[in-house]
Design a protein around this motif. Structure first.
Motif, mmCIF file in Angstrom:
data_model
loop_
_atom_site.group_PDB
_atom_site.id
_atom_site.type_symbol
_atom_site.label_atom_id
_atom_site.label_comp_id
_atom_site.label_asym_id
_atom_site.label_seq_id
_atom_site.Cartn_x
_atom_site.Cartn_y
_atom_site.Cartn_z
ATOM 1 N N LEU A 143 1.991 -1.734 -4.168
ATOM 2 C CA LEU A 143 1.442 -2.032 -2.921
ATOM 3 C C LEU A 143 0.601 -3.361 -3.075
ATOM 4 O O LEU A 143 0.359 -4.175 -2.120
ATOM 5 C CB LEU A 143 0.314 -1.111 -2.443
ATOM 6 N N ALA A 197 7.177 3.099 -0.650
ATOM 7 C CA ALA A 197 5.863 2.115 -0.707
ATOM 8 C C ALA A 197 6.498 0.534 -0.870
ATOM 9 O O ALA A 197 5.553 -0.479 -0.519
ATOM 10 C CB ALA A 197 5.158 2.625 -1.881
ATOM 11 N N TYR A 199 1.750 3.398 -7.631
ATOM 12 C CA TYR A 199 1.629 3.046 -6.156
ATOM 13 C C TYR A 199 0.726 1.893 -6.177
ATOM 14 O O TYR A 199 1.022 0.991 -5.037
ATOM 15 C CB TYR A 199 1.095 4.225 -5.414
ATOM 16 N N GLN A 235 1.323 10.238 0.157
ATOM 17 C CA GLN A 235 1.237 10.439 1.458
ATOM 18 C C GLN A 235 0.802 9.196 2.078
ATOM 19 O O GLN A 235 0.209 8.252 1.637
ATOM 20 C CB GLN A 235 0.066 11.519 2.143
ATOM 21 N N TYR A 236 1.683 8.893 3.245
ATOM 22 C CA TYR A 236 1.383 7.533 4.190
ATOM 23 C C TYR A 236 1.291 7.932 5.315
ATOM 24 O O TYR A 236 2.136 8.393 6.109
ATOM 25 C CB TYR A 236 2.751 6.559 3.833
ATOM 26 N N SER A 237 0.113 7.915 5.750
ATOM 27 C CA SER A 237 -0.178 8.588 7.264
ATOM 28 C C SER A 237 -0.017 9.951 7.196
ATOM 29 O O SER A 237 -0.378 10.827 6.220
ATOM 30 C CB SER A 237 0.292 7.795 8.187
#
Length: 354
Positions: free
Chosen positions: A229, A262, A225, A251-253
């Motif tokens: 990113l 991502a 990840y 988890q994203y938010s």
């Protein structure tokens, strides 16, 4: 009887006072131990009460929903020694470190009770951003952590960069706990280094510290990840070639995502092309999450939406977003309903071109 519900993402601050109980033999008495908290806050442990099967909060008794969990209650004096007010939300960095009978370590985030009968909602710490700790002020706060019965609390951390070790030097596991704390610090450092260093250098550090590709940092992200990113192709491709799981969730938010999500949200074309070649999809969703194309709309990321249209020909007239209490709706309707003006404009242009 009421029950505790805890979430790794949702948490809320509580102010209270609690009595202290003695930890098992082989542990330090944590009273008076100090922890530097993210943002410049200092925390001193006033009391610690682990191994609890229930707590009393607002005159009600709460137990964990999962009967295999125990509760640790830690009361701290929080002070701001900086020259500027600090948001209470910085306290979200606190985690309880535990160790089980197999010497496996885990980190638990904190929260408050959730009354399942009266539907007292948990609130995100984002809701506390307006609340500040003024310069020079000290306040007493209480934190509740849940952890498995077979595990013991062995430390407290802030962003896994600062630690308090509860273990006594005479405890047989003292060195193992210290070593794990140092590994955690290295893993957090790799988060920064992996954004720009080539993969072979990162892999060398990981091998020396026995860190695997699937270990997650404080933010719940694996090396893969981070490579996505940060647009570090060396880390992205190197991790995949060494067997990194491109279906590993994060988890994203409040949303569950996969690496391809991502890649879309960060408009990383190399990563998207790599995952598409491995059979991933931009438009298919799973039971637990939106499709990558739909998520770009849900989180109001117009740059990602335009990127998918321009580079992959995504037709947003065919993209649906799931709703909790009603059938899925079109991406355009969702954007319009949530006043996402930039995305609405992009989708209107796409519609007019057909």
């Amino acid at each position: 009887m009421n029950y505790l519900r805890f979430s790794g993402i949702l948490a809320i601050l509580m102010i209270a006072v609690s009595s202290c109980t003695t930890l098992d033999t082989g542990y330090k008495t944590p009273i008076g131990m100090e922890l530097t908290i993210a943002g410049g806050l200092k925390g001193v442990i006033v009391s610690m009460s682990p191994n609890r099967t229930y707590i009393t909060y607002n005159g009600k008794t709460f137990r964990p929903l999962n009967s295999n969990l125990l509760i640790a209650e830690i009361v701290m004096e929080i002070s701001n020694e900086s020259d500027a007010p600090i948001p209470y939300s910085e306290l979200s960095s606190l985690e309880l470190m535990t160790m089980d009978q197999h010497d496996q370590f885990a980190f638990a985030t904190w929260s408050r009770p959730f009354d399942s009968d009266e539907r007292i909602d948990l609130k995100s710490l984002n809701d506390l951003k307006p609340k500040m700790v003024p310069t020079g002020e000290t306040t007493k706060e209480i934190f509740y952590f849940t952890y498995p019965k077979e595990a013991k609390p062995v430390g407290l951390s802030s962003k896994r960069k600062e630690f308090i070790n509860f273990m006594d030097e005479t405890n047989l596991h003292y060195e193992a706990v210290n070593k794990q704390m140092e590994r955690s610090k290295v893993l957090e450092s790799l988060t920064l280094l992996s954004s720009y260093l080539p993969y072979p250098e990162i892999k060398t550090v990981m091998d020396i510290n026995n860190i695997s590709l699937e270990e997650k940092n404080f933010n719940g992200l694996t090396l893969l990840y981070i490579g996505i990113l940060s647009h570090n192709d060396s880390v992205l491709l190197g991790a995949l070639n060494d067997g990194a799981d491109f279906n590993s969730p994060a988890q994203y938010s409040i949303f569950k995502i996969l690496p391809i999500h991502a890649a879309v949200l960060s408009t990383n074309k190399t990563a998207i092309d790599t995952f598409l070649a491995r059979g991933c999809s931009l438009t298919e969703s799973s039971v637990d999450s939106d499709s990558p194309a739909a998520l770009a709309v849900r989180v109001n990321n117009p740059r990602a939406v335009q990127f998918l249209i321009d580079n992959y020909g995504i037709d947003y007239r065919n993209i649906k977003l799931k709703m909790n209490w009603s059938p899925a709706i079109s991406a355009y309707k969702f954007a319009k309903m949530n006043n996402m003006q930039e995305i609405v404009h992009i989708l209107e242009i796409q519609e007019s071109s057909h």
